[in-house]
Write a protein that holds these residues in place. Structure first.
Motif, short mmCIF file in Angstrom:
data_model
loop_
_atom_site.label_atom_id
_atom_site.label_comp_id
_atom_site.label_asym_id
_atom_site.label_seq_id
_atom_site.Cartn_x
_atom_site.Cartn_y
_atom_site.Cartn_z
N VAL A 74 2.09 3.54 15.51
CA VAL A 74 1.28 4.73 15.84
C VAL A 74 2.07 6.01 15.53
O VAL A 74 1.53 6.97 14.97
CB VAL A 74 0.82 4.69 17.32
CG1 VAL A 74 0.19 6.01 17.74
CG2 VAL A 74 -0.15 3.54 17.55
N GLU B 168 3.85 -1.64 18.43
CA GLU B 168 2.59 -0.89 18.29
C GLU B 168 2.85 0.61 18.33
O GLU B 168 2.31 1.38 17.54
CB GLU B 168 1.60 -1.28 19.39
CG GLU B 168 0.78 -2.51 19.07
CD GLU B 168 0.17 -2.47 17.66
OE1 GLU B 168 -0.50 -1.45 17.34
OE2 GLU B 168 0.39 -3.41 16.88
N ARG C 272 1.88 -8.84 9.37
CA ARG C 272 1.66 -10.09 10.11
C ARG C 272 1.86 -11.25 9.15
O ARG C 272 0.92 -11.75 8.54
CB ARG C 272 0.25 -10.08 10.71
CG ARG C 272 0.05 -8.88 11.64
CD ARG C 272 -0.86 -9.10 12.82
NE ARG C 272 -2.05 -9.85 12.53
CZ ARG C 272 -3.29 -9.37 12.64
NH1 ARG C 272 -3.50 -8.12 13.01
NH2 ARG C 272 -4.31 -10.13 12.39
N GLU D 203 1.25 -2.23 9.97
CA GLU D 203 1.06 -3.61 10.39
C GLU D 203 1.68 -4.57 9.38
O GLU D 203 1.53 -4.39 8.17
CB GLU D 203 -0.45 -3.86 10.52
CG GLU D 203 -0.75 -4.87 11.56
CD GLU D 203 -2.25 -5.08 11.73
OE1 GLU D 203 -3.04 -4.73 10.83
OE2 GLU D 203 -2.59 -5.64 12.77
#
Ligand SMILES: *Cc1c(COP(=O)(O)O)cnc(C)c1O
Length: 390
Positions: A271, A267, A176, A174
């Motif tokens: 994963v 995403e 952000r 991630e």
């Protein structure tokens, strides 16, 4: 010597067939409207993958250039930095800050641990006048991460800007930028996204631009100048470049983004990388080897650091794996070069059973060199994790 059949290092990473084909495209004139449109669109796509609406400077050089440009742009005489160190990239970063006249407060933790955000809070409060915080999101020479998602907001609350070296975390875990208050984030094409080592991608917040504009020693008229990108490209309708960009690197990066989208988007990419990392850690431990990371929560999705077992050197192992089995692994850097063997599982290597190749080659090499390992248990552990559906 032949090419390695498998390049499974901490970066650069292998390119897919699609990306390689794009790299071989005919050169396009840089101000051809088609290229201008594609370049500008790529800036926005990359910003989307970084979670930001900030400006993006697509600097035409390997990631270290973007990092140095950011360091020098933000630093003038007396600029006070807090540098968070748990690996060699962070330690090197301070050299640019000092060279540019900055004052550096160093907070160093052991290289097999992550920085504790509570310490960042305490140090910022104690000093009260820190201008900027520098943090490496993932140290690829060890596979250690830092909790940038907590550090950015803490720095912001203390009125300090945050610069994050997120080169290796981009599309592997991630990131952000806006939510985490990362004023400058530097990422690159040759790690998780699987393009070439040739482009620095730098996001810059309005507050970071203000600091650079107010800094009389920020580079101008220089290949290292972010301000040149701002005035001559971003604020000039994006119609003319500062210099001819590496057109084919840009095309390859654009196609790497297409491919990432076709494989399920951001995403799904995260994963995939998380699964490859889990499989690698499971295989390493089942084989009887030790992970570098003390806590599994601090271990990265992009690359895994393995402690070099007693009786062999990292150099011996890396060379043997390369020469005998055609697999390229990497080792730590700086102080870590003699301690860590790195298995990269980024981009192409996070798909399919590449991790299995890395671990069986490592296991065989160690056995050849007289270190007892359980190769079968390692292979079984990897296969089990890789068979989990995404
Ligand atoms: C890969 C990487 C860079 C870019 O440096 P190179 O070693 O030249 O590829 C910078 N910072 C980090 C944390 C990286 O992983």
């Amino acid at each position: 010597m032949d090419n390695a059949s498998f390049m499974l290092t901490s970066g650069p990473t292998m390119m897919s067939d699609r990306v390689r084909a794009a790299l071989g495209s005919q050169v396009i004139y840089d101000t051809d409207p088609m290229f201008l449109e594609r370049f500008t669109r790529l800036e926005r796509r990359l910003a989307g993958l970084m979670g930001t609406t900030n400006d993006i400077a697509l600097m035409q050089a390997e990631a270290v250039v973007g990092l140095e440009a950011a360091a020098r742009g933000l630093t003038g005489r007396g600029t006070k930095w807090l540098n968070l160190v748990n690996g060699p990239y962070a330690a090197w970063f301070a050299d640019w800050l000092r060279d540019a006249g900055g004052e550096v407060v160093t907070h160093e933790v052991p290289y097999d641990e992550a920085v504790d955000p509570a310490d960042v809070e305490r140090i910022l409060a104690e000093h009260g006048d820190i201008d900027c915080v520098a943090v490496v999101h993932c140290e690829t020479p060890s596979g250690m991460t830092n909790p940038v998602h907590e550090i950015g907001p803490i720095a912001h609350a203390h009125g300090a800007l945050t610069l994050s070296d997120s080169v290796a975390t981009f599309v592997t875990s991630e990131l952000r930028v806006d939510d985490w208050h990362l004023d400058v984030a530097v990422v690159a094409g040759h790690k998780g996204i699987g393009a070439t080592p040739g482009i620095s991608i730098v996001s810059v917040s309005p507050a970071a631009w203000d600091r650079m504009h107010a800094n009389p020693s920020a580079p101008r008229g220089s290949f290292l100048s972010l301000l040149d990108w701002k005035t001559r490209w971003i604020d000039s309708d994006r119609t003319d470049f500062l210099h001819a960009p590496s057109v084919n690197d840009v095309l390859a990066l654009d196609v790497a983004v297409d491919e990432l989208m076709d494989l399920g988007g951001l995403e799904a990419s995260i994963v995939r990388h998380a699964r490859a990392a889990r499989a690698t850690r499971a295989g390493v431990q089942a084989m009887g080897l030790e992970l570098w990371a003390r806590r599994v929560d601090d271990a990265a999705n992009c690359t895994t650091g393995v402690r070099c077992p007693a009786g062999v050197t990292t150099r011996q192992v890396i060379d043997h794996v390369r020469e005998r089995y055609g697999v390229m692994l990497s080792m730590g850097r700086g102080d870590l070069a003699s301690e860590i063997i790195c298995i990269g599982h980024m981009g192409l290597a996070a798909r399919s059973f590449y991790v299995q190749v890395a671990l069986s080659a490592l296991g065989r090499a160690l056995d050849d060199l007289g270190v007892a390992v359980d190769i079968g248990a390692g292979a079984d552990a990897v296969a089990r994790v890789m068979s989990e559906p995404l």
